[in-house]
Design an enzyme around this catalytic site. Structure first.
Site, short mmCIF file in Angstrom:
data_model
loop_
_atom_site.label_atom_id
_atom_site.label_comp_id
_atom_site.label_asym_id
_atom_site.label_seq_id
_atom_site.Cartn_x
_atom_site.Cartn_y
_atom_site.Cartn_z
N ASN A 10 0.88 -1.18 0.00
CA ASN A 10 0.00 0.00 0.00
C ASN A 10 0.91 1.22 0.00
O ASN A 10 1.54 1.53 1.01
CB ASN A 10 -0.88 -0.05 1.25
CG ASN A 10 -1.70 1.21 1.44
OD1 ASN A 10 -1.75 2.07 0.53
ND2 ASN A 10 -2.33 1.35 2.59
N LYS A 12 0.07 4.25 -0.14
CA LYS A 12 -0.54 5.43 0.50
C LYS A 12 -0.34 6.65 -0.40
O LYS A 12 -0.37 6.51 -1.62
CB LYS A 12 0.03 5.61 1.91
CG LYS A 12 -0.09 4.32 2.74
CD LYS A 12 0.17 4.49 4.19
CE LYS A 12 0.00 3.15 4.90
NZ LYS A 12 0.11 3.23 6.34
N HIS A 93 -9.32 1.29 5.30
CA HIS A 93 -8.03 1.47 5.98
C HIS A 93 -8.22 2.40 7.17
O HIS A 93 -9.01 3.34 7.11
CB HIS A 93 -7.00 2.04 4.99
CG HIS A 93 -5.61 1.97 5.53
ND1 HIS A 93 -5.13 2.88 6.45
CD2 HIS A 93 -4.61 1.09 5.31
CE1 HIS A 93 -3.88 2.55 6.76
NE2 HIS A 93 -3.55 1.46 6.09
N GLU A 95 -6.55 4.77 8.18
CA GLU A 95 -6.33 6.19 7.87
C GLU A 95 -7.58 6.80 7.23
O GLU A 95 -7.83 7.99 7.38
CB GLU A 95 -5.08 6.33 6.97
CG GLU A 95 -3.81 6.09 7.78
CD GLU A 95 -2.63 5.51 7.01
OE1 GLU A 95 -2.64 5.57 5.77
OE2 GLU A 95 -1.71 4.99 7.68
N GLU A 164 -4.98 -4.78 10.80
CA GLU A 164 -3.92 -3.79 10.99
C GLU A 164 -4.15 -3.04 12.29
O GLU A 164 -4.95 -2.08 12.34
CB GLU A 164 -3.93 -2.77 9.83
CG GLU A 164 -3.73 -3.38 8.46
CD GLU A 164 -3.16 -2.36 7.48
OE1 GLU A 164 -2.10 -2.66 6.91
OE2 GLU A 164 -3.74 -1.28 7.31
N GLY A 170 3.11 2.18 10.84
CA GLY A 170 4.13 3.22 10.68
C GLY A 170 4.91 3.52 11.95
O GLY A 170 5.60 4.53 12.03
N SER A 209 3.79 -2.20 10.27
CA SER A 209 5.23 -2.30 10.48
C SER A 209 5.83 -3.65 10.05
O SER A 209 6.75 -4.16 10.69
CB SER A 209 5.61 -1.99 11.94
OG SER A 209 5.29 -0.64 12.24
P1 13P Z 1 3.38 0.32 7.58
O1 13P Z 1 3.83 -0.98 6.95
O2 13P Z 1 4.11 1.52 7.04
O3 13P Z 1 3.33 0.24 9.07
O4 13P Z 1 1.85 0.54 7.09
C1 13P Z 1 0.95 -0.48 7.25
C2 13P Z 1 -0.29 -0.13 6.52
O5 13P Z 1 -1.04 0.74 6.93
C3 13P Z 1 -0.57 -0.84 5.26
O6 13P Z 1 -1.87 -0.59 4.82
#
Ligand code: 13P
Length: 252
Positions: A10, A12, A93, A95, A164, A170, A209
């Site tokens: 992803n 983002k 997601h 976010e 997640e 992150g 992560s």
């Molecule tokens: P990270 O791997 O950067 O922690 O992000 C995970 C994520 O949100 C994937 O959708």
């Protein structure tokens, strides 16, 4: 759906055309791992170009609107993703849930729209740190699954669920393998409750992560059918190391 391990990057809100170089490298290297299903979800602006640039990997969106078309300035509909060359989309997601106020009901409507457009779909769920500290993680996630997954008849065959934990995204922090396995078992039980036997087909991915260093351990946990990778999917080197860790050949 295939039962190969599914490793999805992803991107983002990262990437302009320059990042297609990494996508090409990821695509080439993925050819060495035929027992892993690999995909990238770039920003909308790159879907078409990325799809034209790759042969071995899937390409998808990071979100879609629940409606097929209309006066929704700035939004992208599932049939548009399909038309641009996507074969799947992520929805729900954390976010999107936290920064755009998306509820379980909205996520479910998006997922149903994605399936209706002929895409496969990855529905994301996960608890916050406060919810985990309060001992509520499994209850919260179970409720999200119950209310966010699509219910059309073909849903279980075309659905993945990504667990997640919000606090692991992150941050470089990951749950213990035992906690991941326990949560994935709980999600599996909920999916079987919803879909019956077909609920056993749904792949449950772990995200948060995931790095080359921890991928083998996380992917080896019970009921973990793949990974949803953020930061580490932006470079071919780190992403392919994760793909390699997911390969059954590698684990033998
Ligand atoms: P990270 O791997 O950067 O922690 O992000 C995970 C994520 O949100 C994937 O959708």
């Amino acid at each position: 759906m295939s039962n190969l391990p599914y490793v999805v990057g992803n991107w983002k809100m990262n990437g302009t055309r320059a990042l297609l170089t990494e996508a090409r490298s990821i695509d080439r290297a993925s050819g060495r791992y035929p027992k892993v299903q690999v995909a990238l979800a770039p920003p909308f602006t790159l879907i078409h170009r990325l799809q034209e640039a790759v042969q071995n990997i899937g390409v998808g969106g990071q979100d879609c609107h629940a409606e097929e078309s209309g006066a929704f300035t700035g939004d992208i509909a599932a049939p548009m993703l399909k038309d641009a060359g996507a074969d799947f989309t992520i929805v729900g997601h954390s976010e999107r849930r936290s920064m755009h106020g998306e509820t379980d009901e909205m996520v479910k409507a998006k997922a149903e729209s994605a399936l209706a457009a002929g895409l496969t779909v990855i529905v994301c769920v996960g608890e916050t740190e406060a919810e985990r500290d309060a001992g509520q993680a499994e209850t919260v996630v179970s409720g999200q699954v119950e209310n966010s997954v699509p219910r059309s008849e073909d849903a279980p065959a075309r659905l993945s669920v990504a667990y997640e934990p919000v606090w692991a995204i992150g941050t470089g922090r990951v749950p213990s393998v035992g906690d991941v396995a326990a949560m994935h078992r709980s999600i599996r039980a909920k999916l079987v409750e919803i879909y019956g036997d077909a609920g056993t087909e749904v792949r449950i991915l772990y995200g948060g992560s995931v790095k080359a260093e921890n991928a083998a351990e996380l992917l080896g946990a019970s009921e973990v059918g793949g990974a949803l990778v953020g930061g580490a999917s932006l470079s071919a080197e780190s992403f392919i190391a994760i793909v390699g860790a997911a390969s059954p050949d590698q684990q033998e």
